[in-house]
Design a protein around this motif. Structure first.
Motif, PDB file in Angstrom:
ATOM      1  N   LEU A  93       0.738  -1.141   0.392  1.00  0.00           N
ATOM      2  CA  LEU A  93       0.093  -0.354  -0.246  1.00  0.00           C
ATOM      3  C   LEU A  93       0.964   1.510   0.142  1.00  0.00           C
ATOM      4  CD1 LEU A  93      -3.105   0.838   1.890  1.00  0.00           C
ATOM      5  CD2 LEU A  93      -2.072   1.637   1.761  1.00  0.00           C
ATOM      6  N   GLU A  94       1.926   1.352   0.993  1.00  0.00           N
ATOM      7  CA  GLU A  94       2.782   2.158   0.780  1.00  0.00           C
ATOM      8  C   GLU A  94       3.499   2.328  -0.392  1.00  0.00           C
ATOM      9  OE1 GLU A  94       5.040   1.524   4.085  1.00  0.00           O
ATOM     10  OE2 GLU A  94       3.723   1.737   5.595  1.00  0.00           O
ATOM     11  N   GLU A  95       3.381   1.410  -1.362  1.00  0.00           N
ATOM     12  CA  GLU A  95       4.071   1.511  -2.058  1.00  0.00           C
ATOM     13  C   GLU A  95       3.348   2.202  -3.957  1.00  0.00           C
ATOM     14  OE1 GLU A  95       5.899  -1.768  -3.204  1.00  0.00           O
ATOM     15  OE2 GLU A  95       7.447  -2.027  -2.301  1.00  0.00           O
ATOM     16  N   MET A  96       2.012   2.448  -3.665  1.00  0.00           N
ATOM     17  CA  MET A  96       1.597   2.354  -4.325  1.00  0.00           C
ATOM     18  C   MET A  96       1.207   4.124  -3.721  1.00  0.00           C
ATOM     19  SD  MET A  96      -1.750  -0.607  -4.894  1.00  0.00           S
ATOM     20  CE  MET A  96      -1.317  -1.758  -6.031  1.00  0.00           C
ATOM     21  N   ILE A  97       1.435   4.489  -2.634  1.00  0.00           N
ATOM     22  CA  ILE A  97       1.464   5.653  -2.200  1.00  0.00           C
ATOM     23  C   ILE A  97       2.112   6.123  -2.929  1.00  0.00           C
ATOM     24  CG2 ILE A  97       1.056   7.467  -0.784  1.00  0.00           C
ATOM     25  CD1 ILE A  97      -0.020   5.186   1.189  1.00  0.00           C
ATOM     26  N   ASP A 102      -3.902   7.206  -8.607  1.00  0.00           N
ATOM     27  CA  ASP A 102      -5.315   7.844  -7.387  1.00  0.00           C
ATOM     28  C   ASP A 102      -6.178   8.116  -6.445  1.00  0.00           C
ATOM     29  OD1 ASP A 102      -4.203  10.011  -9.680  1.00  0.00           O
ATOM     30  OD2 ASP A 102      -4.697   8.165 -11.675  1.00  0.00           O
ATOM     31  N   VAL A 103      -6.808   6.703  -6.504  1.00  0.00           N
ATOM     32  CA  VAL A 103      -7.875   5.970  -5.247  1.00  0.00           C
ATOM     33  C   VAL A 103      -7.049   4.426  -5.303  1.00  0.00           C
ATOM     34  CG1 VAL A 103      -8.634   4.925  -7.582  1.00  0.00           C
ATOM     35  CG2 VAL A 103      -9.779   5.687  -5.539  1.00  0.00           C
ATOM     36  N   LEU A 104      -7.404   4.043  -3.638  1.00  0.00           N
ATOM     37  CA  LEU A 104      -6.779   2.685  -3.603  1.00  0.00           C
ATOM     38  C   LEU A 104      -7.998   2.267  -3.653  1.00  0.00           C
ATOM     39  CD1 LEU A 104      -3.987   3.433  -1.426  1.00  0.00           C
ATOM     40  CD2 LEU A 104      -3.508   2.056  -2.777  1.00  0.00           C
ATOM     41  N   VAL A 105      -7.721   0.564  -3.757  1.00  0.00           N
ATOM     42  CA  VAL A 105      -9.153  -0.612  -2.701  1.00  0.00           C
ATOM     43  C   VAL A 105      -8.457  -1.301  -2.392  1.00  0.00           C
ATOM     44  CG1 VAL A 105     -10.868  -1.377  -4.388  1.00  0.00           C
ATOM     45  CG2 VAL A 105     -10.512   0.381  -4.941  1.00  0.00           C
ATOM     46  N   VAL A 106      -8.146  -2.111  -1.216  1.00  0.00           N
ATOM     47  CA  VAL A 106      -7.886  -2.277  -0.525  1.00  0.00           C
ATOM     48  C   VAL A 106      -8.546  -3.822   0.226  1.00  0.00           C
ATOM     49  CG1 VAL A 106      -7.981  -0.649   1.528  1.00  0.00           C
ATOM     50  CG2 VAL A 106      -6.021  -3.010   1.444  1.00  0.00           C
ATOM     51  N   ASP A 107      -8.794  -4.883   0.620  1.00  0.00           N
ATOM     52  CA  ASP A 107      -8.717  -6.030   0.959  1.00  0.00           C
ATOM     53  C   ASP A 107      -8.252  -6.269   2.114  1.00  0.00           C
ATOM     54  OD1 ASP A 107     -10.193  -8.372   2.290  1.00  0.00           O
ATOM     55  OD2 ASP A 107     -11.186  -9.388  -0.007  1.00  0.00           O
ATOM     56  N   ALA A 108      -8.146  -5.737   3.100  1.00  0.00           N
ATOM     57  CA  ALA A 108      -7.639  -5.872   4.086  1.00  0.00           C
ATOM     58  C   ALA A 108      -7.110  -7.031   4.851  1.00  0.00           C
ATOM     59  CB  ALA A 108      -7.596  -4.702   5.396  1.00  0.00           C
ATOM     60  N   ILE A 109      -6.167  -7.636   4.861  1.00  0.00           N
ATOM     61  CA  ILE A 109      -5.668  -8.528   5.693  1.00  0.00           C
ATOM     62  C   ILE A 109      -6.107  -9.046   7.201  1.00  0.00           C
ATOM     63  CG2 ILE A 109      -3.518 -10.825   6.394  1.00  0.00           C
ATOM     64  CD1 ILE A 109      -2.763  -9.521   3.618  1.00  0.00           C
ATOM     65  N   ASP A 110      -5.476  -7.539   7.651  1.00  0.00           N
ATOM     66  CA  ASP A 110      -5.387  -7.658   9.009  1.00  0.00           C
ATOM     67  C   ASP A 110      -6.468  -5.955   9.379  1.00  0.00           C
ATOM     68  OD1 ASP A 110      -4.985  -6.145  12.264  1.00  0.00           O
ATOM     69  OD2 ASP A 110      -3.911  -7.689  12.060  1.00  0.00           O
ATOM     70  N   LYS A 112      -6.829  -3.958  11.117  1.00  0.00           N
ATOM     71  CA  LYS A 112      -6.050  -3.020  12.741  1.00  0.00           C
ATOM     72  C   LYS A 112      -4.930  -2.309  11.710  1.00  0.00           C
ATOM     73  CE  LYS A 112      -7.999  -4.336  16.624  1.00  0.00           C
ATOM     74  NZ  LYS A 112      -9.238  -3.182  17.038  1.00  0.00           N
ATOM     75  N   THR A 113      -3.844  -3.455  11.624  1.00  0.00           N
ATOM     76  CA  THR A 113      -2.529  -3.482  10.842  1.00  0.00           C
ATOM     77  C   THR A 113      -2.504  -2.518  10.102  1.00  0.00           C
ATOM     78  OG1 THR A 113      -2.132  -5.805  11.731  1.00  0.00           O
ATOM     79  CG2 THR A 113      -0.847  -4.104  10.297  1.00  0.00           C
ATOM     80  N   ILE A 114      -3.631  -2.539   9.247  1.00  0.00           N
ATOM     81  CA  ILE A 114      -3.467  -2.162   7.796  1.00  0.00           C
ATOM     82  C   ILE A 114      -4.081  -0.154   7.832  1.00  0.00           C
ATOM     83  CG2 ILE A 114      -5.752  -1.540   7.183  1.00  0.00           C
ATOM     84  CD1 ILE A 114      -3.404  -2.183   4.626  1.00  0.00           C
ATOM     85  N   ALA A 115      -3.989   0.489   9.268  1.00  0.00           N
ATOM     86  CA  ALA A 115      -5.065   1.483   9.447  1.00  0.00           C
ATOM     87  C   ALA A 115      -4.335   2.539   9.026  1.00  0.00           C
ATOM     88  CB  ALA A 115      -5.525   1.567  11.009  1.00  0.00           C
ATOM     89  N   SER A 116      -2.028   2.015   9.962  1.00  0.00           N
ATOM     90  CA  SER A 116      -1.420   3.333   9.340  1.00  0.00           C
ATOM     91  C   SER A 116      -1.450   3.535   7.946  1.00  0.00           C
ATOM     92  CB  SER A 116      -0.039   2.569  10.121  1.00  0.00           C
ATOM     93  OG  SER A 116      -0.051   1.656   9.779  1.00  0.00           O
ATOM     94  N   ALA A 117      -0.848   2.444   6.658  1.00  0.00           N
ATOM     95  CA  ALA A 117      -0.549   2.837   5.935  1.00  0.00           C
ATOM     96  C   ALA A 117      -2.160   3.254   5.257  1.00  0.00           C
ATOM     97  CB  ALA A 117      -0.617   1.524   4.986  1.00  0.00           C
ATOM     98  N   ILE A 118      -3.612   3.597   5.572  1.00  0.00           N
ATOM     99  CA  ILE A 118      -4.161   4.008   5.342  1.00  0.00           C
ATOM    100  C   ILE A 118      -4.511   5.628   5.681  1.00  0.00           C
ATOM    101  CG2 ILE A 118      -6.705   4.007   5.316  1.00  0.00           C
ATOM    102  CD1 ILE A 118      -7.213   1.557   5.260  1.00  0.00           C
ATOM    103  N   ILE A 126      -5.569  10.506  -1.477  1.00  0.00           N
ATOM    104  CA  ILE A 126      -5.456   9.486  -2.056  1.00  0.00           C
ATOM    105  C   ILE A 126      -6.727   8.651  -1.364  1.00  0.00           C
ATOM    106  CG2 ILE A 126      -5.576   7.107  -3.743  1.00  0.00           C
ATOM    107  CD1 ILE A 126      -2.021   8.211  -3.002  1.00  0.00           C
ATOM    108  N   PRO A 127      -8.076   8.733  -1.650  1.00  0.00           N
ATOM    109  CA  PRO A 127      -9.503   8.450  -1.568  1.00  0.00           C
ATOM    110  C   PRO A 127      -8.961   6.692  -1.321  1.00  0.00           C
ATOM    111  CG  PRO A 127      -9.862   9.258  -3.155  1.00  0.00           C
ATOM    112  CD  PRO A 127      -8.198   9.243  -3.212  1.00  0.00           C
ATOM    113  N   VAL A 128      -9.318   6.031  -0.254  1.00  0.00           N
ATOM    114  CA  VAL A 128      -9.223   4.565  -0.248  1.00  0.00           C
ATOM    115  C   VAL A 128     -10.966   3.683   0.320  1.00  0.00           C
ATOM    116  CG1 VAL A 128      -8.362   3.268   1.714  1.00  0.00           C
ATOM    117  CG2 VAL A 128      -6.885   4.703   0.500  1.00  0.00           C
ATOM    118  N   ILE A 129     -10.846   2.795  -0.580  1.00  0.00           N
ATOM    119  CA  ILE A 129     -12.275   2.504  -0.916  1.00  0.00           C
ATOM    120  C   ILE A 129     -12.055   0.782  -0.237  1.00  0.00           C
ATOM    121  CG2 ILE A 129     -14.252   0.710  -2.434  1.00  0.00           C
ATOM    122  CD1 ILE A 129     -13.874   4.640  -2.969  1.00  0.00           C
TER     123      ILE A 129
END
Length: 368
Positions: A93-97, A102-110, A112-118, A126-129
């Protein structure tokens, strides 16, 4: 999470909007906001693993196709699969930032863990879906299914399979990962149907949804409960259902008790045909992927009315309230409706399902 008929309406509306070209260009009919960008956009798509067959086989190609369709072939999808590694997904996710998608669509494994990258994506404007699973952090929209309803459908199927003997029946629950918020919703939904109607003899959570962990848990359940005392198994998805069935076979089961699943994996559909697996939950990959792509593009292009039409429901996460959401309907997949679901929707052909190994079973249930 509100669970109403709005989910069905929203899914139909989203499909109609895409099919009719309402969201096909930056000059959409809304006029409520000037487009942020035209069709030349880059969407970052992050999916969680490859062991769940649907992600590589359906979600990614369907999502990519829809992005191309609604951007006149100019949009791009930057894709990454974390292969069940939550630290890897954060890096992706950070690499894509850094790539300035222009926009991120993420199916999170965890979640809570993904929240900091979001949070970092939000800081980069960058909007996150959130896709399929609701992540924590500043999410702009959420596309999934009514996950509590998924569990209800699974639990109801267990009761239907057991019939009049359900009150005296013992079941084993093989639940999903504790780090996946959907897993808790599946279990909660299932328990609304199972509570007081069966005896839950053993219940296990499955690290990262790994089939090998599910198999080990099922082996432990067989030792604890006794092979002949297990009347049904609630398995939260198809990958784990296959592992559960393997464990039962290896333990010497002469007949496999009813086993649930989810995702309508091809192997699971074949097990349903053969009678080894009782049911799966079919969730329209086409609607989910198409709607997520449509929402992502509409969000980047700043089209308010179309975006609202695609997200008529809302959900709360532990960190964000009233997230605009699209909840796609689900259906119990059994021997009786294979033709009307996965075949009718073009997910599989009869030839895909009825390989020589399953030809006789297909003929027996009229699948030809």
């Amino acid at each position: 999470m509100r669970r109403t008929a709005i989910a069905v309406t929203a899914a139909a509306s989203a499909f109609s909007l895409a099919a009719c070209g309402v969201i096909d260009s930056a000059s959409g009919s809304s006029g409520s906001a000037a487009p942020k960008k035209g069709d030349d956009i880059t969407v970052g798509l992050l999916l969680p693993d490859k062991k769940t067959k649907r992600f590589e086989k359906f979600d990614y190609p369907l999502f990519k196709k829809q992005v191309l369709a609604i951007t006149n072939g100019k949009g791009k999808v930057l894709y990454a699969n974390a292969e069940a590694d939550k630290a890897k997904q954060n890096r992706q996710l950070e690499e894509m930032i850094a790539e300035k998608v222009d926009v991120l669509v993420v199916d999170a494994i965890d979640a809570k863990t993904i929240a900091s990258a979001i949070e970092k994506a939000k800081d980069a404007d960058i909007p996150v879906i959130a896709y399929d699973r609701l992540a924590e952090g500043p999410i702009d929209a959420y596309v999934s299914h009514d996950n509590e309803l998924v569990g209800e459908v699974q639990g109801r199927s267990v009761i239907e399979a057991l019939g009049a003997k359900s009150a005296n029946s013992k079941i084993v629950m093989i639940n999903g990962s504790l780090t996946d918020p959907n897993a808790a919703l599946f279990k909660d939904g299932a328990m609304t149907e199972l509570q007081g109607k069966v005896q839950v003899a053993a219940s296990y959570n499955t690290k990262d949804w790994l089939p090998e962990v599910a198999k080990a848990n099922m082996e432990a359940a067989i030792r604890a409960v006794g092979l002949n005392n297990i009347d049904a198994v609630y398995s939260a998805n198809d990958g784990m259902a296959g592992a559960v069935i393997d464990a039962l076979k290896e333990a010497g089961a002469s007949k496999i008790p009813p086993v649930t699943g989810q995702d309508a994996d091809l192997a699971a559909v074949q097990r349903i045909v053969s009678g080894e697996q009782y049911m799966s939950v079919y969730k329209s990959f086409i609607l989910e992927a198409n709607n997520a792509a449509s929402i992502a593009v509409a969000k980047v292009q700043g089209r308010g009315i179309e975006f609202d039409a695609l997200t008529r429901d809302s959900v709360d996460s532990p960190t964000t309230k009233s997230i605009p959401s699209q909840l796609v309907p689900v259906v119990a997949l059994t021997q009786e409706n294979i033709k009307d679901t996965v075949i009718q929707d073009g997910i599989y052909t009869i030839q895909d399902i009825c390989t020589p190994q399953y030809a006789a079973a297909c003929a027996e249930i009229g699948l030809k």
